[in-house]
Design a protein around this motif. Structure first.
Motif, PDB file in Angstrom:
ATOM      1  N   LYS A   1      -6.172   1.037  -5.843  1.00  0.00           N
ATOM      2  CA  LYS A   1      -5.380   0.994  -4.612  1.00  0.00           C
ATOM      3  C   LYS A   1      -6.091   1.709  -3.462  1.00  0.00           C
ATOM      4  N   LYS A   2      -6.632   2.888  -3.719  1.00  0.00           N
ATOM      5  CA  LYS A   2      -7.303   3.642  -2.660  1.00  0.00           C
ATOM      6  C   LYS A   2      -8.556   2.925  -2.175  1.00  0.00           C
ATOM      7  N   MET A   3      -9.270   2.273  -3.101  1.00  0.00           N
ATOM      8  CA  MET A   3     -10.475   1.556  -2.692  1.00  0.00           C
ATOM      9  C   MET A   3     -10.126   0.367  -1.788  1.00  0.00           C
ATOM     10  N   TRP A   4      -9.099  -0.404  -2.160  1.00  0.00           N
ATOM     11  CA  TRP A   4      -8.702  -1.538  -1.339  1.00  0.00           C
ATOM     12  C   TRP A   4      -8.186  -1.079   0.021  1.00  0.00           C
ATOM     13  N   PHE A   5      -7.503   0.052   0.035  1.00  0.00           N
ATOM     14  CA  PHE A   5      -7.014   0.576   1.310  1.00  0.00           C
ATOM     15  C   PHE A   5      -8.178   1.014   2.197  1.00  0.00           C
ATOM     16  N   ALA A   6      -9.188   1.623   1.592  1.00  0.00           N
ATOM     17  CA  ALA A   6     -10.364   2.028   2.362  1.00  0.00           C
ATOM     18  C   ALA A   6     -11.129   0.815   2.879  1.00  0.00           C
TER      19      ALA A   6
ATOM     20  N   ARG B   1       5.531   5.177   4.851  1.00  0.00           N
ATOM     21  CA  ARG B   1       5.380   6.409   4.071  1.00  0.00           C
ATOM     22  C   ARG B   1       6.309   7.504   4.571  1.00  0.00           C
TER      23      ARG B   1
ATOM     24  N   GLU C   1       2.166   0.620  -6.868  1.00  0.00           N
ATOM     25  CA  GLU C   1       1.039   1.240  -7.562  1.00  0.00           C
ATOM     26  C   GLU C   1       0.253   0.153  -8.285  1.00  0.00           C
TER      27      GLU C   1
ATOM     28  N   GLN D   1       1.716   3.922   7.643  1.00  0.00           N
ATOM     29  CA  GLN D   1       2.076   5.270   8.056  1.00  0.00           C
ATOM     30  C   GLN D   1       3.574   5.393   8.286  1.00  0.00           C
TER      31      GLN D   1
ATOM     32  N   PHE E   1       0.821  -1.212   0.000  1.00  0.00           N
ATOM     33  CA  PHE E   1       0.000   0.000   0.000  1.00  0.00           C
ATOM     34  C   PHE E   1       0.855   1.262   0.000  1.00  0.00           C
TER      35      PHE E   1
END
Length: 286
Positions: free
Chosen positions: A113-118, A172, A109, A169, A105
Motif C-alpha cells: 500500500k505504501k509503495m503504491w501511494f508513493a 484520514r 489495507e 488527507q 488508500f
C-alpha cells in the motif's frame, strides 16, 4: 477598587488599521489592473488598444463583442458548449474516481500500500510532455482523436494524483468510529463509502470540483493536441485562432471573447469559494 475607566478595554489605534486597509486596496487594484485593462480594451477600437495603452481612449465601441462572437464563421457559443462538455465530464470523473482511490488508500489495507501511494504521488512530478506522445498513439489507435474521450476518459481512472492526495488527507481526518458503527449495522465498503464518507467529504469534493473546472477550462495543450476540427474546439483553442502571425490580429474581439470566457470561471469560483477555503484548511495543505 479599580475605576470604571481602568476596566475599559483599550481601543486599537485607527490610523495603522486605515493604513493597512489602504495598502491592501492599493495592492488589489494593482493585481486587478491587467483584468481591468483587458475589459476596457474590449471596448476600444483595435487601432487604439496599443496606441493608447491607458484606460482611456478617444472613443469606445461595443462592436467587438458581436464581431468576436461570430468570428471564423462559427458562433463562440459553440466553443463554450464544447468546453462545458469537457469540464462536466472531467469534474464527474475526478469526483468519482479520485474519491474512490482516496478511500482505498485511507481506509483499506492491501499489500504494498505504501509503495503504491508513493508511486501515485510521484506522478505529480512527472512532466506532461513525457506521457503526451504515448497517450496520442494510444488514443489514435482507439480512434478517439478529435473527440472528447481523450479529455474525459483519463479522469475516470484517477489520473490526477493531486486530488487523490487531497481526499486521502481529508478522509484520514474522519474518525474511524463511523466506519465501525456502520459495519455493526451491516454496511460494507461500498455503503460506507457512498453513505458516510462522501457526504462528510463535501469540502474536499467541492475543492476538487473547483480546481478541476479552472484547470480544465484553461487547459490549452491537451485540447490543442487531441482536437483538430474547428467545430470541436474549446474556448482556449478558439481564442488562439484569433491570433494571426501573417496579418493584423483583431485584438478588440480577442479581448472581448477573453472577458466572456472568464465569466464562467469567476462564477464557479465565487459560488464554491467557502467550500474551497474549508476544503484546503481541513486537508493538511496549510
Amino acid at each position: 477598587m479599580r475605576s470604571a475607566t481602568a476596566r475599559r478595554p483599550r481601543s486599537r489605534p485607527r490610523r495603522p488599521r486605515l493604513l493597512v486597509h489602504a495598502a491592501l486596496i492599493l495592492f488589489g487594484i494593482v493585481m486587478l489592473y491587467p483584468l481591468i485593462w483587458m475589459l476596457v480594451g474590449s471596448f476600444k477600437h483595435t487601432s487604439d488598444i496599443f496606441s493608447h495603452p491607458d484606460l482611456f481612449a478617444k472613443s469606445y465601441t461595443a462592436k467587438n463583442y458581436p464581431a468576436g462572437w461570430n468570428a471564423n464563421g462559427i458562433s463562440f457559443g459553440r466553443y463554450i458548449v464544447n468546453s462545458l462538455i469537457v469540464v462536466t465530464g472531467a469534474i464527474a470523473g475526478n469526483l468519482l474516481a479520485c474519491s474512490a482511490a482516496a478511500y482505498a488508500f485511507a481506509r483499506l489495507e492491501f499489500r504494498l500500500k505504501k509503495m503504491w501511494f508513493a508511486l501515485m504521488l510521484g506522478t505529480i512530478m512527472l512532466p506532461i510532455h513525457v506521457v503526451i506522445v504515448p497517450q496520442y498513439i494510444l488514443f489514435s489507435k482507439l480512434g478517439w482523436l478529435n473527440t472528447y474521450l481523450p479529455l474525459i476518459v483519463p479522469k475516470l481512472l484517477a489520473t490526477d494524483a493531486f486530488f487523490v492526495f487531497l481526499m486521502v488527507q481529508f478522509i484520514r481526518s474522519l474518525p474511524r468510529d463511523l466506519d465501525e458503527a456502520a459495519r455493526i449495522d451491516g454496511c460494507g465498503h461500498f455503503r460506507i463509502f457512498f453513505r458516510i464518507i462522501l457526504p462528510l467529504s463535501l469540502p474536499a469534493l467541492a475543492t476538487t470540483a473547483i480546481f478541476t473546472f479552472i484547470w480544465t477550462w484553461n487547459d490549452f495543450f491537451h485540447q490543442l493536441v487531441f482536437l483538430t476540427d474547428p467545430k470541436m474546439y474549446t474556448v482556449p483553442v478558439a481564442l488562439r485562432t484569433f491570433v494571426d502571425s501573417t496579418s493584423q490580429t483583431p485584438w478588440g474581439p480577442v479581448f472581448a471573447m477573453s472577458i466572456v470566457s472568464l465569466a464562467p470561471v469567476f462564477g464557479f469560483f465565487l459560488a464554491g469559494q467557502r467550500y474551497l477555503v474549508r476544503g484546503i484548511a481541513t486537508t493538511g495543505l496549510k
